[in-house]
Design a protein around this motif. Structure first.
Motif, PDB file in Angstrom:
ATOM      1  N   LYS A 145       0.819  -1.208   0.000  1.00 49.96           N
ATOM      2  CA  LYS A 145       0.000   0.000   0.000  1.00 49.96           C
ATOM      3  C   LYS A 145       0.859   1.267   0.000  1.00 49.96           C
ATOM      4  CE  LYS A 145      -4.359  -1.709   1.841  1.00 49.96           C
ATOM      5  NZ  LYS A 145      -5.496  -1.386   2.720  1.00 49.96           N
ATOM      6  N   SER A 146       0.281   2.322  -0.569  1.00 50.34           N
ATOM      7  CA  SER A 146       0.951   3.621  -0.591  1.00 50.34           C
ATOM      8  C   SER A 146       0.854   4.265   0.787  1.00 50.34           C
ATOM      9  CB  SER A 146       0.283   4.531  -1.620  1.00 50.34           C
ATOM     10  OG  SER A 146      -1.057   4.821  -1.227  1.00 50.34           O
ATOM     11  N   ALA A 147       1.569   5.391   0.956  1.00 49.33           N
ATOM     12  CA  ALA A 147       1.548   6.079   2.253  1.00 49.33           C
ATOM     13  C   ALA A 147       0.132   6.522   2.619  1.00 49.33           C
ATOM     14  CB  ALA A 147       2.491   7.279   2.213  1.00 49.33           C
ATOM     15  N   GLN A 187       5.667   6.839  16.714  1.00 48.00           N
ATOM     16  CA  GLN A 187       5.255   5.443  16.817  1.00 48.00           C
ATOM     17  C   GLN A 187       4.376   5.034  15.638  1.00 48.00           C
ATOM     18  OE1 GLN A 187       3.603   5.751  20.796  1.00 48.00           O
ATOM     19  NE2 GLN A 187       5.220   4.445  21.624  1.00 48.00           N
ATOM     20  N   ILE A 188       3.513   5.934  15.179  1.00 50.05           N
ATOM     21  CA  ILE A 188       2.714   5.647  13.989  1.00 50.05           C
ATOM     22  C   ILE A 188       3.628   5.408  12.799  1.00 50.05           C
ATOM     23  CG2 ILE A 188       1.040   6.586  12.353  1.00 50.05           C
ATOM     24  CD1 ILE A 188      -0.191   8.122  14.707  1.00 50.05           C
ATOM     25  N   ALA A 189       4.645   6.245  12.667  1.00 47.95           N
ATOM     26  CA  ALA A 189       5.609   6.086  11.579  1.00 47.95           C
ATOM     27  C   ALA A 189       6.315   4.739  11.668  1.00 47.95           C
ATOM     28  CB  ALA A 189       6.628   7.227  11.616  1.00 47.95           C
ATOM     29  N   ASP A 190       6.705   4.344  12.879  1.00 47.98           N
ATOM     30  CA  ASP A 190       7.386   3.066  13.065  1.00 47.98           C
ATOM     31  C   ASP A 190       6.477   1.896  12.699  1.00 47.98           C
ATOM     32  OD1 ASP A 190       9.612   4.419  13.967  1.00 47.98           O
ATOM     33  OD2 ASP A 190       9.153   4.130  16.099  1.00 47.98           O
ATOM     34  N   VAL A 191       5.202   1.981  13.117  1.00 47.36           N
ATOM     35  CA  VAL A 191       4.252   0.912  12.832  1.00 47.36           C
ATOM     36  C   VAL A 191       4.028   0.761  11.329  1.00 47.36           C
ATOM     37  CG1 VAL A 191       1.820   0.249  13.032  1.00 47.36           C
ATOM     38  CG2 VAL A 191       3.067   0.978  15.053  1.00 47.36           C
ATOM     39  N   LEU A 192       3.922   1.883  10.622  1.00 47.08           N
ATOM     40  CA  LEU A 192       3.556   1.857   9.208  1.00 47.08           C
ATOM     41  C   LEU A 192       4.760   1.801   8.270  1.00 47.08           C
ATOM     42  CD1 LEU A 192       0.655   4.492   9.212  1.00 47.08           C
ATOM     43  CD2 LEU A 192       0.500   2.000   9.307  1.00 47.08           C
ATOM     44  N   GLY A 193       5.968   1.876   8.823  1.00 47.33           N
ATOM     45  CA  GLY A 193       7.145   1.858   7.964  1.00 47.33           C
ATOM     46  C   GLY A 193       7.304   3.141   7.169  1.00 47.33           C
ATOM     47  N   LEU A 194       6.926   4.269   7.776  1.00 49.90           N
ATOM     48  CA  LEU A 194       7.025   5.575   7.134  1.00 49.90           C
ATOM     49  C   LEU A 194       7.925   6.483   7.967  1.00 49.90           C
ATOM     50  CD1 LEU A 194       3.204   6.124   6.400  1.00 49.90           C
ATOM     51  CD2 LEU A 194       4.941   5.319   4.771  1.00 49.90           C
ATOM     52  N   THR A 195       8.218   7.654   7.444  1.00 51.05           N
ATOM     53  CA  THR A 195       8.928   8.652   8.238  1.00 51.05           C
ATOM     54  C   THR A 195       7.906   9.503   8.979  1.00 51.05           C
ATOM     55  OG1 THR A 195       8.926  10.325   6.487  1.00 51.05           O
ATOM     56  CG2 THR A 195      10.766   8.746   6.511  1.00 51.05           C
ATOM     57  N   ILE A 196       8.338  10.150  10.047  1.00 46.80           N
ATOM     58  CA  ILE A 196       7.429  10.990  10.801  1.00 46.80           C
ATOM     59  C   ILE A 196       6.952  12.167   9.953  1.00 46.80           C
ATOM     60  CG2 ILE A 196       9.289  12.372  11.824  1.00 46.80           C
ATOM     61  CD1 ILE A 196       7.593  12.488  14.392  1.00 46.80           C
ATOM     62  N   GLU A 197       7.798  12.633   9.029  1.00 46.12           N
ATOM     63  CA  GLU A 197       7.398  13.726   8.140  1.00 46.12           C
ATOM     64  C   GLU A 197       6.255  13.294   7.224  1.00 46.12           C
ATOM     65  OE1 GLU A 197      11.468  14.337   9.604  1.00 46.12           O
ATOM     66  OE2 GLU A 197      10.546  12.669   8.504  1.00 46.12           O
ATOM     67  N   THR A 198       6.336  12.054   6.726  1.00 47.06           N
ATOM     68  CA  THR A 198       5.277  11.543   5.856  1.00 47.06           C
ATOM     69  C   THR A 198       3.974  11.392   6.625  1.00 47.06           C
ATOM     70  OG1 THR A 198       6.861  10.374   4.456  1.00 47.06           O
ATOM     71  CG2 THR A 198       4.583   9.624   4.362  1.00 47.06           C
ATOM     72  N   VAL A 199       4.067  10.901   7.855  1.00 47.10           N
ATOM     73  CA  VAL A 199       2.868  10.760   8.688  1.00 47.10           C
ATOM     74  C   VAL A 199       2.220  12.123   8.901  1.00 47.10           C
ATOM     75  CG1 VAL A 199       2.070  10.239  11.020  1.00 47.10           C
ATOM     76  CG2 VAL A 199       3.591   8.653   9.845  1.00 47.10           C
ATOM     77  N   SER A 200       3.003  13.135   9.217  1.00 46.23           N
ATOM     78  CA  SER A 200       2.464  14.479   9.447  1.00 46.23           C
ATOM     79  C   SER A 200       1.822  15.027   8.174  1.00 46.23           C
ATOM     80  CB  SER A 200       3.575  15.418   9.927  1.00 46.23           C
ATOM     81  OG  SER A 200       4.061  15.017  11.194  1.00 46.23           O
ATOM     82  N   ARG A 201       2.454  14.799   7.018  1.00 45.51           N
ATOM     83  CA  ARG A 201       1.884  15.274   5.751  1.00 45.51           C
ATOM     84  C   ARG A 201       0.551  14.598   5.462  1.00 45.51           C
ATOM     85  NH1 ARG A 201       7.310  15.131   3.813  1.00 45.51           N
ATOM     86  NH2 ARG A 201       6.956  13.065   2.912  1.00 45.51           N
ATOM     87  N   GLN A 202       0.463  13.300   5.740  1.00 44.98           N
ATOM     88  CA  GLN A 202      -0.777  12.578   5.475  1.00 44.98           C
ATOM     89  C   GLN A 202      -1.898  13.055   6.400  1.00 44.98           C
ATOM     90  OE1 GLN A 202      -1.431  10.624   2.929  1.00 44.98           O
ATOM     91  NE2 GLN A 202       0.669  10.893   2.209  1.00 44.98           N
ATOM     92  N   PHE A 203      -1.591  13.301   7.665  1.00 41.45           N
ATOM     93  CA  PHE A 203      -2.592  13.850   8.567  1.00 41.45           C
ATOM     94  C   PHE A 203      -3.098  15.198   8.048  1.00 41.45           C
ATOM     95  CE2 PHE A 203      -1.270  11.157  12.340  1.00 41.45           C
ATOM     96  CZ  PHE A 203      -2.536  10.661  12.578  1.00 41.45           C
ATOM     97  N   THR A 204      -2.160  16.051   7.633  1.00 41.51           N
ATOM     98  CA  THR A 204      -2.530  17.376   7.137  1.00 41.51           C
ATOM     99  C   THR A 204      -3.382  17.271   5.878  1.00 41.51           C
ATOM    100  OG1 THR A 204      -0.515  18.340   8.062  1.00 41.51           O
ATOM    101  CG2 THR A 204      -1.628  19.581   6.330  1.00 41.51           C
TER     102      THR A 204
END
Length: 233
Positions: A145-147, A187-204
């Motif tokens: 799956k994509s980010a 921790q979300i980034a670690d669980v999903l195999g993403l960077t914290i920056e990517t997680v923040s961008r996806q939330f935004t």
């Protein structure tokens, strides 16, 4: 009245198959335990000496790489079963992400009880197979799956698993959910195999598109559940 009679997850835990006398016998070998956020219950690589039912709270299953990095490999919620019955060593550590309450049993005592109660063994098998199915779905999420799909799938999983225990549904707006995430962004980034920056961008992005709202760092309001499901692919 035993603590089993008062247990809020009584009808969803593995002991739901037991009658009142069997519950009384199980209650005699168990005890409830409060665990503070950040406190460990089981340590990776140690002998399996206890098992537990989660009554309240959320805990993580994690393992460490050779260079000391932590990888979260699973999350357990109220009514879930943790530990490794019938011997062996613990393949992962178990640590509370939130303040939690668990019903703890000596693994040896629990093993003996389970062997004498086939209905409980059957429930254990059902839970094991269910966990295997979730693990296979998680492999798909991490590998294909994509980010954006990962983030949407993660929020759906949280909403489904936290229903009645940290996720609120507005009866007037059944397409909305409000949940308090037990994870930090890292921790979300670690669980999903993403960077914290990517997680923040996806939330935004999800907020800007009107699919979710973010009242605070840990609070998430799903404004359009169907849109989130579509986003998950």
């Amino acid at each position: 009245m035993s603590s089993c009679d008062l247990c809020v997850v009584r009808n969803r835990a593995i002991c739901s198959s037991l009658d009142s006398k069997e519950l009384e016998a199980l209650n005699s070998i168990g005890r409830t335990r409060e665990i503070a956020s950040g406190e460990s219950l089981i340590w990776e690589g140690e002998d399996s000496v206890l098992v537990a039912n989660v009554i309240d709270g959320v805990l993580k299953l994690s393992t460490n790489t050779e260079d000391g990095r932590e990888q979260i490999v699973g999350v357990v919620y109220p009514s879930d079963f943790i530990g490794r019955p019938f011997g062996g060593t613990s393949g992962h550590g178990v640590t509370a992400l939130t303040d939690a309450k668990v019903c703890v049993f000596s693994r040896r005592d629990f093993d003996a009880f389970a062997r004498e109660h086939p209905k409980l063994e059957h429930k254990l098998l059902e839970r094991t197979l269910g966990e295997l199915d979730r693990t296979r779905r998680w492999m798909l999420l991490l590998g294909r799956k994509s980010a954006s799909e990962k983030m949407a799938s993660f929020l759906i999983e949280m909403a489904e698993r936290l229903t009645g225990a940290g996720c609120k549904v507005d009866e007037d707006k059944p397409n909305q959910r409000h949940l308090v995430l037990p994870f930090s962004r890292q921790q979300i980034a670690d669980v999903l195999g993403l960077t914290i920056e990517t997680v923040s961008r996806q939330f935004t992005r999800l907020k800007n598109e009107g699919i979710i709202d973010l009242p605070s760092r840990r609070d998430v309001t799903i404004l359009d559940y169907e849109a989130l499901v579509a986003e998950a692919g």
